[in-house]
Scaffold this motif. Structure first.
Motif, PDB file in Angstrom:
ATOM      1  N   PRO A 170       7.461   6.898 -36.506  1.00 21.77           N
ATOM      2  CA  PRO A 170       7.331   5.701 -37.349  1.00 21.77           C
ATOM      3  C   PRO A 170       7.738   4.454 -36.562  1.00 21.77           C
ATOM      4  O   PRO A 170       8.495   4.527 -35.592  1.00 21.77           O
ATOM      5  CB  PRO A 170       8.308   5.971 -38.497  1.00 21.77           C
ATOM      6  CG  PRO A 170       9.320   6.908 -37.916  1.00 21.77           C
ATOM      7  CD  PRO A 170       8.591   7.758 -36.912  1.00 21.77           C
ATOM      8  N   SER A 172       8.139  -0.205 -37.006  1.00 22.81           N
ATOM      9  CA  SER A 172       8.025  -1.400 -37.850  1.00 22.81           C
ATOM     10  C   SER A 172       8.364  -2.646 -37.034  1.00 22.81           C
ATOM     11  O   SER A 172       9.171  -2.602 -36.103  1.00 22.81           O
ATOM     12  CB  SER A 172       8.946  -1.309 -39.070  1.00 22.81           C
ATOM     13  OG  SER A 172      10.304  -1.311 -38.681  1.00 22.81           O
ATOM     14  N   ARG A 203       4.428  -2.028 -40.869  1.00 21.53           N
ATOM     15  CA  ARG A 203       5.008  -0.674 -40.810  1.00 21.53           C
ATOM     16  C   ARG A 203       3.935   0.353 -40.481  1.00 21.53           C
ATOM     17  O   ARG A 203       2.792   0.234 -40.914  1.00 21.53           O
ATOM     18  CB  ARG A 203       5.658  -0.302 -42.145  1.00 21.53           C
ATOM     19  CG  ARG A 203       6.947  -1.041 -42.441  1.00 21.53           C
ATOM     20  CD  ARG A 203       7.636  -0.431 -43.666  1.00 21.53           C
ATOM     21  NE  ARG A 203       8.909  -1.071 -43.926  1.00 21.53           N
ATOM     22  CZ  ARG A 203       9.071  -2.129 -44.709  1.00 21.53           C
ATOM     23  NH1 ARG A 203       8.005  -2.654 -45.309  1.00 21.53           N
ATOM     24  NH2 ARG A 203      10.266  -2.659 -44.915  1.00 21.53           N
ATOM     25  N   TRP A 204       4.334   1.371 -39.721  1.00 18.47           N
ATOM     26  CA  TRP A 204       3.512   2.539 -39.443  1.00 18.47           C
ATOM     27  C   TRP A 204       4.335   3.794 -39.753  1.00 18.47           C
ATOM     28  O   TRP A 204       5.469   3.923 -39.277  1.00 18.47           O
ATOM     29  CB  TRP A 204       3.088   2.591 -37.981  1.00 18.47           C
ATOM     30  CG  TRP A 204       2.207   1.480 -37.532  1.00 18.47           C
ATOM     31  CD1 TRP A 204       0.853   1.445 -37.538  1.00 18.47           C
ATOM     32  CD2 TRP A 204       2.623   0.221 -36.968  1.00 18.47           C
ATOM     33  NE1 TRP A 204       0.388   0.260 -37.032  1.00 18.47           N
ATOM     34  CE2 TRP A 204       1.456  -0.507 -36.669  1.00 18.47           C
ATOM     35  CE3 TRP A 204       3.869  -0.351 -36.702  1.00 18.47           C
ATOM     36  CZ2 TRP A 204       1.502  -1.780 -36.106  1.00 18.47           C
ATOM     37  CZ3 TRP A 204       3.914  -1.617 -36.149  1.00 18.47           C
ATOM     38  CH2 TRP A 204       2.743  -2.317 -35.862  1.00 18.47           C
ATOM     39  N   ASP A 205       3.762   4.697 -40.521  1.00 15.77           N
ATOM     40  CA  ASP A 205       4.440   5.981 -40.768  1.00 15.77           C
ATOM     41  C   ASP A 205       4.334   6.889 -39.550  1.00 15.77           C
ATOM     42  O   ASP A 205       5.260   7.642 -39.241  1.00 15.77           O
ATOM     43  CB  ASP A 205       3.832   6.677 -41.990  1.00 15.77           C
ATOM     44  CG  ASP A 205       4.087   5.909 -43.276  1.00 15.77           C
ATOM     45  OD1 ASP A 205       5.149   5.250 -43.364  1.00 15.77           O
ATOM     46  OD2 ASP A 205       3.232   5.957 -44.179  1.00 15.77           O
ATOM     47  N   SER A 206       3.186   6.808 -38.881  1.00 15.71           N
ATOM     48  CA  SER A 206       2.956   7.611 -37.677  1.00 15.71           C
ATOM     49  C   SER A 206       2.099   6.772 -36.734  1.00 15.71           C
ATOM     50  O   SER A 206       0.885   6.633 -36.943  1.00 15.71           O
ATOM     51  CB  SER A 206       2.265   8.925 -38.028  1.00 15.71           C
ATOM     52  OG  SER A 206       1.988   9.680 -36.866  1.00 15.71           O
TER      53      SER A 206
END
Length: 463
Positions: A170, A172, A203-206
């Protein structure tokens, strides 16, 4: 004579009041001797004080100005006639100027006919608020100006300049304004992508390698034509990604062949070329290697049989390694069949195809069989030149069984030998429906073949 003296007294009195009563005592405006002599010979006269209250010709202003600018607040009357102008500021009525005299050195005056300008240099947020221009008539006249001071945004980003993450983790990016009035609007822009994110957080989760790049935080409150900005680089570490545009390069003796390899890697990687598993000899003058950004190229300047083979482009970094390969060959391209799958005849079929080759194609080998058979029948067909580097072959297959499905494959031979056979081409004689192989999955194809085989066996038993 007595009448002239009386008129003089009235004019003197009007002049004094027009200049701003009550700034002198009334008694000082009269000559008592003249007055007493005149009044002794004349009947009683009632005196009237005559003066005109000025009117503002300046409109009130509601100004939005940038911090650091110079501001002029005007205050002009139609005819001041000796009345006094006073400037005040804020809810506490702080006196700034009286007439043309400044009380607070923070401000300057600019005298005008029937008024003046209040000048504020290098204006700051503390200078914002309401300003009052007051004419000191018996009933004071007030003109109100309002100033709002716009402050240039100052922003902070987290992280500051670079964020390093591994692919799949993740991530951000955060941006906030620590200064600025009115409060600025914050957004992110991905550099070179024209991708706008209307939020102060990305934001990126993956995260993937495609997310890496430069992101710009922008804060805008109208202070300047362009928003305040700050750039952050997102660096995504990943196993190298290697691409080669072609799986097979067809060439011939004396030609030049160029192999292109695109490598994406973070962190930096080492790239190696191999031929048939062995490192390419960079000292060989027949090889020319280049690197431009992510593009690598290996050029074989003059082709001959010894340079045929499989070339691989391999990239390695601390995250791992990956490679892609291309086969360089003088063999012909795989043949392409004409799209004709159903014969108008019961016992024969006209088969036609073409192939591209840099060197002349001499013959084609055709193999065919009924779908339920296990053995292939073979025929040789002479190649015919169709166009530049294109060769054609055709044959009428006779002695076929009516209402039966068949399959065929072709291989082309030039000076370098036979190329690989094509994938089976399916056709049928009159009375049978052609196979729809492109729309059938592998499992469905096996099931259909099993059903057809069972039907053939049943027909043989019953026959």
């Amino acid at each position: 004579m007595k009448l002239l003296a009386s008129c003089a007294v009235v004019l003197v009195a009007f002049s004094s009041f027009s200049a701003g009563v009550p700034y002198k005592a009334v008694d000082e405006l009269y000559n008592s001797d003249v007055y007493d002599d005149a009044m002794a010979d004349e009947p009683d006269v009632t005196e009237t004080e005559i003066f005109r209250i000025p009117k503002f010709i300046t409109d009130q202003l509601d100004m939005l100005v940038n911090e650091g600018e110079t501001v002029r607040l005007p205050c002009i009357a139609d005819k001041l006639q000796g009345f006094v102008i006073m400037w005040k500021h804020g809810p506490g009525d702080q006196i700034l100027t009286i007439s043309n005299q400044t009380v607070n050195t923070r401000y300057r005056m600019e005298a005008l006919q029937d008024g003046n300008n209040l000048i504020i240099d290098q204006i700051s947020p503390d200078d914002g608020g309401e300003y009052y221009c007051v004419i000191s008539a018996p009933v004071p006249k007030v003109l109100k100006h309002k100033i709002s001071v716009r402050v240039k945004p100052v922003i902070e980003t987290k992280p500051g300049e670079v964020l390093v993450v591994r692919e799949g983790e993740p991530a951000s990016l955060t941006c906030q304004a620590v200064k600025g009035s009115p409060e600025p609007t914050i957004s992110w822009v991905r550099k070179h992508k024209n991708q706008i994110i209307n939020n102060n957080v990305v934001r990126w989760d993956s995260v993937s390698r495609h997310d890496g790049g430069h992101y710009i935080c922008q804060a805008d409150n109208g202070f300047a034509p362009n928003p305040v900005s700050r750039e952050v680089r997102l660096e995504v570490h990943h196993v190298p990604h290697v691409e080669i545009g072609e799986e097979l390069i067809h060439t011939s003796d004396g030609e030049e062949a160029k192999i292109m390899c695109t490598v994406h890697c973070s962190p930096k990687c080492d790239v190696e070329w191999t031929k048939d598993g062995e490192p390419v000899d960079s000292s060989n003058t027949n090889y020319y290697l280049t690197t431009i950004a992510a593009e690598r190229s290996l050029t074989i300047l003059k082709m001959s049989r010894e340079y045929f083979g499989e070339y691989s482009c391999t990239a390695k970094n601390q995250m791992g390694a990956s490679s892609a390969a291309v086969k360089v060959s003088g063999l012909a391209h795989t043949a392409v069949f004409q799209d004709n799958t159903l014969s108008p005849w019961l016992d024969k079929f006209f088969l036609e195809w073409s192939s591209v080759s840099k060197s002349p194609v001499e013959t084609f080998t055709v193999e065919y069989r009924a779908e339920q058979d296990f053995r292939w029948k073979k025929r040789e067909v002479k190649a015919i030149a169709k166009a530049a580097n294109e060769w054609q072959g055709s044959i009428t297959l006779d002695g076929l069984t009516p209402a039966t499905r068949y399959e065929a494959k072709v291989s082309a031979r030039n000076q370098y030998g036979y190329n690989d056979f094509t994938k089976p081409f399916h056709f049928a004689t009159k009375g049978a429906e052609p196979r729809q192989s492109p729309s059938i999955s592998g499992g469905s194809s096996i099931l259909l073949s099993s059903v057809l085989l069972a039907a053939v066996l049943v027909r043989q038993i019953l026959g």
